[in-house]
Design a protein around this motif. Structure first.
Motif, short mmCIF file in Angstrom:
data_model
loop_
_atom_site.label_atom_id
_atom_site.label_comp_id
_atom_site.label_asym_id
_atom_site.label_seq_id
_atom_site.Cartn_x
_atom_site.Cartn_y
_atom_site.Cartn_z
N TYR A 273 15.63 2.18 -21.65
CA TYR A 273 16.48 3.36 -21.85
C TYR A 273 17.57 3.09 -22.88
O TYR A 273 18.03 4.01 -23.56
CB TYR A 273 17.10 3.79 -20.52
N GLN A 283 19.97 11.61 -22.18
CA GLN A 283 19.14 11.63 -20.97
C GLN A 283 17.77 11.00 -21.24
O GLN A 283 16.73 11.66 -21.18
CB GLN A 283 18.98 13.07 -20.46
N LYS A 285 15.79 8.97 -19.65
CA LYS A 285 14.80 8.98 -18.57
C LYS A 285 14.06 10.32 -18.53
O LYS A 285 12.82 10.37 -18.48
CB LYS A 285 15.48 8.70 -17.23
N GLN A 286 14.81 11.43 -18.57
CA GLN A 286 14.20 12.75 -18.54
C GLN A 286 13.38 13.01 -19.80
O GLN A 286 12.32 13.65 -19.76
CB GLN A 286 15.28 13.83 -18.39
N LEU A 288 11.72 10.78 -21.62
CA LEU A 288 10.45 10.06 -21.55
C LEU A 288 9.51 10.67 -20.51
O LEU A 288 8.29 10.73 -20.71
CB LEU A 288 10.70 8.59 -21.23
N GLN A 289 10.07 11.14 -19.40
CA GLN A 289 9.24 11.75 -18.36
C GLN A 289 8.57 13.03 -18.88
O GLN A 289 7.41 13.31 -18.55
CB GLN A 289 10.09 12.06 -17.12
N SER A 297 8.80 5.70 -14.30
CA SER A 297 10.23 5.50 -14.54
C SER A 297 10.78 4.45 -13.59
O SER A 297 10.71 4.62 -12.36
CB SER A 297 10.98 6.82 -14.35
N GLU A 299 14.25 1.54 -13.08
CA GLU A 299 15.71 1.67 -13.15
C GLU A 299 16.23 1.58 -14.57
O GLU A 299 17.11 2.35 -14.98
CB GLU A 299 16.36 0.58 -12.29
N THR A 300 15.70 0.65 -15.36
CA THR A 300 16.21 0.46 -16.72
C THR A 300 15.14 0.59 -17.79
O THR A 300 15.43 0.46 -18.97
CB THR A 300 16.85 -0.93 -16.86
N PHE A 302 11.02 2.31 -18.91
CA PHE A 302 9.93 3.26 -18.69
C PHE A 302 8.65 2.57 -19.14
O PHE A 302 8.55 2.10 -20.28
CB PHE A 302 10.19 4.52 -19.51
#
Length: 341
Positions: A273, A283, A285-286, A288-289, A297, A299-300, A302
Motif C-alpha cells: 500500500y 485509499q 486498499k479500496q 486495488l480491490q 487484501s 494488512e500492508t 495486496f
C-alpha cells in the motif's frame, strides 16, 4: 320672424354674459360634491388632491400615472404622488393595479420600472463593457440602486443580444476577454503533469493578469477560471479529473499511476500500500480491490492468488517430505524468497 329670432339670440347672449350675484365658496362646493355623491348622482371614486382644491377620478389618476411612467421609464411612487398632487396611498393602490395589468412593468422597492428603461440601461452597460472588457455586477447594482440579484435577472436574458458579454461569478466579461482567459486556463491545465491544487494555479493566473493589464485584471476571480476549466474538460480540450472541485489530476499522471501499479503487480504478484501512497493514489486498499477483484487484501500488502497458491504448495511439500521453509524479504520492498532447509 327673423327679427324675433335675433332678439332671442341677443337676450340669450346677454344672460350668458351677465355676472351672477350668487357665488359659491370652496366649502360650499365640497359640500355640494359630497351631497351629489350621497345621492349617487356622482361616482364615488372621486379623490381629493393634496391641495384640496381639485378632485380627480381614479381612472384619470391611473391614466396620468401611466403617462408619467411611459415618459420617465423609472419613477418612485413618492415622486408620482408629488407630480400628480394626490396622497401616496392612492398612488400605491393604482401602481399595484397598473403593474398587474402590464407585463412590461415591475414594482420594486417603491419604484416602477419599465422594460424600455431596462433596455436603455442594458445598452449603456454594454457600451461600458466594450470599453473596459469587464465590469463588476455589484458596482453596477450600487450605481443603479438595485440589488445584484435583480440586475442579474435583468441582464441574463439580454446577454448575446443587447449586452455582448458573458456573466460569471458576479462579473461581466466581453467575448474577446473570455477567449483570452480561456486560452490561459487551457495552457495552464495542459502544462500540469502532477496532481495540483488549482487555488495556486488560479492565484498565479490572477497575478499574471494584474501584471499584464494593471487594475483591469484585478477583479478576475477563481470561480471564473474554474468555470472555464469545467467547460474545457466537458469539451475534451484538456484531459484529467477534478476532485473536490480544486484538486486537478492530469490524465497523463493518472495513466502513469495505473501503468506503474500494473507493472509492479504483474511482475511480483503483490504490491504494498505504501507504493500506492508514494504514487499519490488515495485509499490504496479500496483502489486495488476495485481493480483486481480476485486479489487478497492483507494488512500492508495486496497479493495475487497465485502467490498464495505457491506458498501453499511449498508448505505442503515441506510437510510431506519433512524439513522447513524459510521466507526472506518484505513484500512492501522486494519480492519474497523462500528456500527449502
Amino acid at each position: 320672424m327673423d327679427s324675433e329670432l335675433a332678439e332671442l339670440q341677443r337676450q340669450f347672449q346677454a344672460a350668458q354674459e351677465a355676472k351672477s350675484s350668487v357665488r359659491l365658496s370652496e366649502r360650499n362646493v365640497v359640500e355640494l360634491v359630497n351631497t351629489l355623491q350621497q345621492l349617487e348622482l356622482l361616482d364615488s371614486d372621486l379623490l381629493h388632491t393634496v391641495s384640496g382644491k381639485e378632485y380627480i377620478t381614479q381612472d384619470c389618476l391611473r391614466t396620468e400615472m401611466e403617462a408619467e411612467i411611459g415618459r420617465l421609464g423609472r419613477v418612485s411612487l413618492i415622486e408620482l404622488a408629488d407630480i400628480l398632487g394626490v396622497d401616496l396611498y392612492h398612488v400605491e393602490r393604482q401602481a399595484e393595479y397598473i403593474v398587474a395589468k402590464n407585463a412590461e412593468l415591475m414594482l420594486v422597492q417603491g419604484e416602477i420600472l419599465s422594460i424600455v428603461y431596462w433596455d436603455s440601461v442594458a445598452e449603456e452597460i454594454n457600451e461600458r463593457l466594450q470599453e473596459s472588457s469587464q465590469i463588476s455586477l455589484a458596482a453596477l447594482a450600487a450605481q443603479l440602486h438595485v440589488s445584484s440579484d435583480l440586475l442579474t435577472s435583468i441582464l441574463e436574458p439580454r446577454l448575446g443580444t443587447i449586452v455582448q458579454g458573458k456573466l460569471e461569478g458576479g462579473q461581466l466579461y466581453t467575448p474577446s476577454y473570455v477567449s483570452r482567459i480561456r486560452a490561459m486556463v487551457r495552457g495552464a491545465a495542459r502544462g500540469i503533469m502532477v496532481p495540483t491544487n488549482l487555488s495556486s494555479v488560479w492565484s498565479s493566473l490572477h497575478q499574471l493578469l494584474q501584471e499584464m493589464d494593471g487594475a483591469t485584471g484585478g477583479s478576475t476571480e477563481g470561480n471564473f477560471f474554474q468555470a472555464l476549466l469545467n467547460s474545457l474538460i466537458k469539451e475534451g480540450e484538456v484531459l484529467g479529473s477534478l476532485r473536490s472541485g480544486i484538486s486537478w489530476t492530469p490524465a497523463v499522471f493518472a495513466l502513469a499511476q495505473r501503468e506503474s501499479v500494473e507493472s509492479f503487480f504483474s511482475q511480483n504478484s503483490f504490491v504494498g500500500y505504501d507504493v500506492l501512497n508514494k504514487l499519490a493514489i488515495p485509499q490504496p486498499k479500496q483502489y486495488l480491490q476495485s481493480k483486481y477483484t480476485e486479489g487478497i487484501s492483507l494488512e500492508t500488502v495486496f497479493v495475487h492468488p497465485s502467490m498464495v497458491g505457491m506458498l501453499d504448495a511449498s508448505a505442503e511439500d515441506v510437510i510431506e517430505h519433512g524439513g522447513c521453509l524459510i521466507l526472506r524479504g518484505r513484500c512492501v520492498e522486494k519480492p519474497l524468497e523462500w528456500h527449502r532447509c
